[in-house]
Design a protein around this motif. Sequence first.
Motif, mmCIF file in Angstrom:
data_model
loop_
_atom_site.group_PDB
_atom_site.id
_atom_site.type_symbol
_atom_site.label_atom_id
_atom_site.label_comp_id
_atom_site.label_asym_id
_atom_site.label_seq_id
_atom_site.Cartn_x
_atom_site.Cartn_y
_atom_site.Cartn_z
ATOM 1 N N CYS A 245 12.756 -9.907 3.389
ATOM 2 C CA CYS A 245 13.316 -10.967 3.282
ATOM 3 C C CYS A 245 14.714 -10.848 4.188
ATOM 4 O O CYS A 245 15.559 -10.201 4.119
ATOM 5 C CB CYS A 245 14.045 -11.414 1.874
ATOM 6 S SG CYS A 245 14.601 -12.942 1.605
ATOM 7 N N VAL B 84 14.320 -9.901 -4.463
ATOM 8 C CA VAL B 84 13.706 -10.421 -3.351
ATOM 9 C C VAL B 84 12.885 -9.325 -2.344
ATOM 10 O O VAL B 84 13.235 -8.263 -2.454
ATOM 11 C CB VAL B 84 14.261 -11.224 -2.188
ATOM 12 C CG1 VAL B 84 15.106 -12.397 -2.944
ATOM 13 C CG2 VAL B 84 15.402 -10.523 -1.671
ATOM 14 N N LEU C 51 17.085 -19.774 -1.952
ATOM 15 C CA LEU C 51 15.989 -18.994 -1.451
ATOM 16 C C LEU C 51 14.919 -19.986 -0.620
ATOM 17 O O LEU C 51 14.744 -21.055 -1.023
ATOM 18 C CB LEU C 51 15.157 -18.341 -2.442
ATOM 19 C CG LEU C 51 14.135 -17.416 -2.032
ATOM 20 C CD1 LEU C 51 14.591 -16.132 -1.290
ATOM 21 C CD2 LEU C 51 13.221 -16.783 -3.331
ATOM 22 N N ILE C 52 14.497 -19.678 0.521
ATOM 23 C CA ILE C 52 13.886 -20.341 1.275
ATOM 24 C C ILE C 52 12.509 -19.734 1.562
ATOM 25 O O ILE C 52 12.314 -18.497 2.038
ATOM 26 C CB ILE C 52 14.478 -20.687 2.735
ATOM 27 C CG1 ILE C 52 16.006 -21.459 2.424
ATOM 28 C CG2 ILE C 52 13.626 -21.432 3.634
ATOM 29 C CD1 ILE C 52 16.651 -21.604 3.758
ATOM 30 N N GLU C 53 11.358 -20.470 1.407
ATOM 31 C CA GLU C 53 9.894 -19.917 1.579
ATOM 32 C C GLU C 53 9.134 -20.783 2.377
ATOM 33 O O GLU C 53 9.154 -22.032 1.945
ATOM 34 C CB GLU C 53 9.285 -19.432 0.445
ATOM 35 C CG GLU C 53 10.065 -18.367 -0.311
ATOM 36 C CD GLU C 53 9.395 -17.897 -1.695
ATOM 37 O OE1 GLU C 53 8.167 -17.233 -1.689
ATOM 38 O OE2 GLU C 53 9.644 -18.346 -2.818
ATOM 39 N N ASN C 54 8.500 -20.416 3.601
ATOM 40 C CA ASN C 54 7.414 -21.192 4.159
ATOM 41 C C ASN C 54 8.339 -22.562 4.850
ATOM 42 O O ASN C 54 7.464 -23.694 4.505
ATOM 43 C CB ASN C 54 6.455 -21.611 3.415
ATOM 44 C CG ASN C 54 5.686 -20.199 3.143
ATOM 45 O OD1 ASN C 54 5.398 -19.207 4.084
ATOM 46 N ND2 ASN C 54 5.208 -20.009 1.880
ATOM 47 N N SER D 33 12.843 -22.960 -2.123
ATOM 48 C CA SER D 33 12.178 -22.705 -3.314
ATOM 49 C C SER D 33 13.077 -22.431 -4.620
ATOM 50 O O SER D 33 12.691 -22.501 -5.761
ATOM 51 C CB SER D 33 11.228 -21.280 -3.044
ATOM 52 O OG SER D 33 12.246 -20.083 -2.681
ATOM 53 N N GLY E 231 13.751 -23.939 7.619
ATOM 54 C CA GLY E 231 13.641 -22.568 7.281
ATOM 55 C C GLY E 231 14.025 -21.551 8.402
ATOM 56 O O GLY E 231 14.087 -20.504 8.226
ATOM 57 N N MET F 101 10.756 -15.381 4.875
ATOM 58 C CA MET F 101 11.467 -15.734 3.741
ATOM 59 C C MET F 101 12.922 -15.491 4.036
ATOM 60 O O MET F 101 13.419 -14.462 4.835
ATOM 61 C CB MET F 101 11.148 -14.721 2.462
ATOM 62 C CG MET F 101 11.738 -15.055 1.413
ATOM 63 S SD MET F 101 11.210 -14.189 -0.350
ATOM 64 C CE MET F 101 9.628 -14.601 -0.434
#
Length: 393
Positions: free
Chosen positions: A42, A38, A23-26, A30, A375, A1
């Motif tokens: 993260c 968070v 926000l970046i996920e996988n 996101s 990401g 994350m």
Amino acid sequence: MLLIKNGKLITMAGIYEQTGDILIENGKISQIGTVGAVPADCKVIDAAGRLVTPGLIDAHCHIGLLGINSPAEVDGNENTDPALPGLRGIDALKWNDVTFDVAVRHGVTTVVTGPGSSNIIGGTFTAIKTAGKDPDSRVISQEICMKMALGENPKVNYGKRDKAPKTRMMNAAIMREQLFKAKEYHKNYKEHGNDPDFPFDFHMHSLMRVFDGMRVKIHAHQADDIQTAIRIANEFGLRYSIDHCTDGYLIVDELVKNHVQCLLGPTVGGKGKFETRHKTFEAGRILEEAGVTFGLITDAPVVPIEGQLLQAALYIKNGLSREMALKCLTINNAIITDIDSRVGSLEPGKDADVVIWNVDPLATMSQAGIVIVDGEIIYSRKAGESNVDYQKL
């Protein structure tokens, strides 16, 4: 994350120079806007008011195919037949070409690259990221567009060997002939493709996909070649773009009337051949004022890929709006190559390809500070060169 805080966001999706978070996920975006709590693990980048944009896109280039060090590495043009739609640019791609590293350092995270313009029909372009953990992870689409070309390149390439095409008439005739054959093949394949004795044709099987909606990239500089491209595309009901489109501003009403999408460039540098004699940086302003959908391209290595931002700045100097220039380097280039579901804007669900700029990308001294692809932080300027701070919370 990964969390990017306090950036001045230009998302190409409704947010223009507004402070916010990403926000970046996988590997995907996101959230955009104000991100609350968070997890403790993260990673956080404080962009500290710097411009944050989508990764830049070059929608027409040849990097990875036209080698820069040796003729043995030049694989962009198969000069043995003017119509070879079964060729695939990805099969000649040098994944470790140093130009990809250069692209990353200048904020270019996606390229659409493929065969040159020596052939009337030269095969398919591929859409790939300029960085990633392995070749497969970098591919957006192995075959995203079918390349075609009109104008002096094919007629000179074959005409000097006393082969067809030697004229623009024959350029158009070969293009039509191949499309007629592919249209008939497509019809027969739909009706009889499962028959054991169906006469499979490798090149027609590739070209017939334009009748299922595969986009065609048509190389054309001169006004007459652009008009021929439009005429043929309309005859066959093709989805297409006019690539280079040097004289497009001279026939802008034709572009508007036919809803033509254009990829404009390269414009930096001299007028190296007769058909680019009308090249001008005023073309961007004229196309924008007319409402034409267009992007900006380098044709790298014809113009080095690091010249993409310089071109955009010179278009702005000649009347193109700053906001449109940024769109032409991101979302417009994505739309015109059918990859906008993945890249080209900062929106939830899209690939997390992000650039945090130390210096405005359209300033003469533009400078990418941190470049993120899927990401992952792919590039960060060395200590002392960047004061963007990132740390674990």
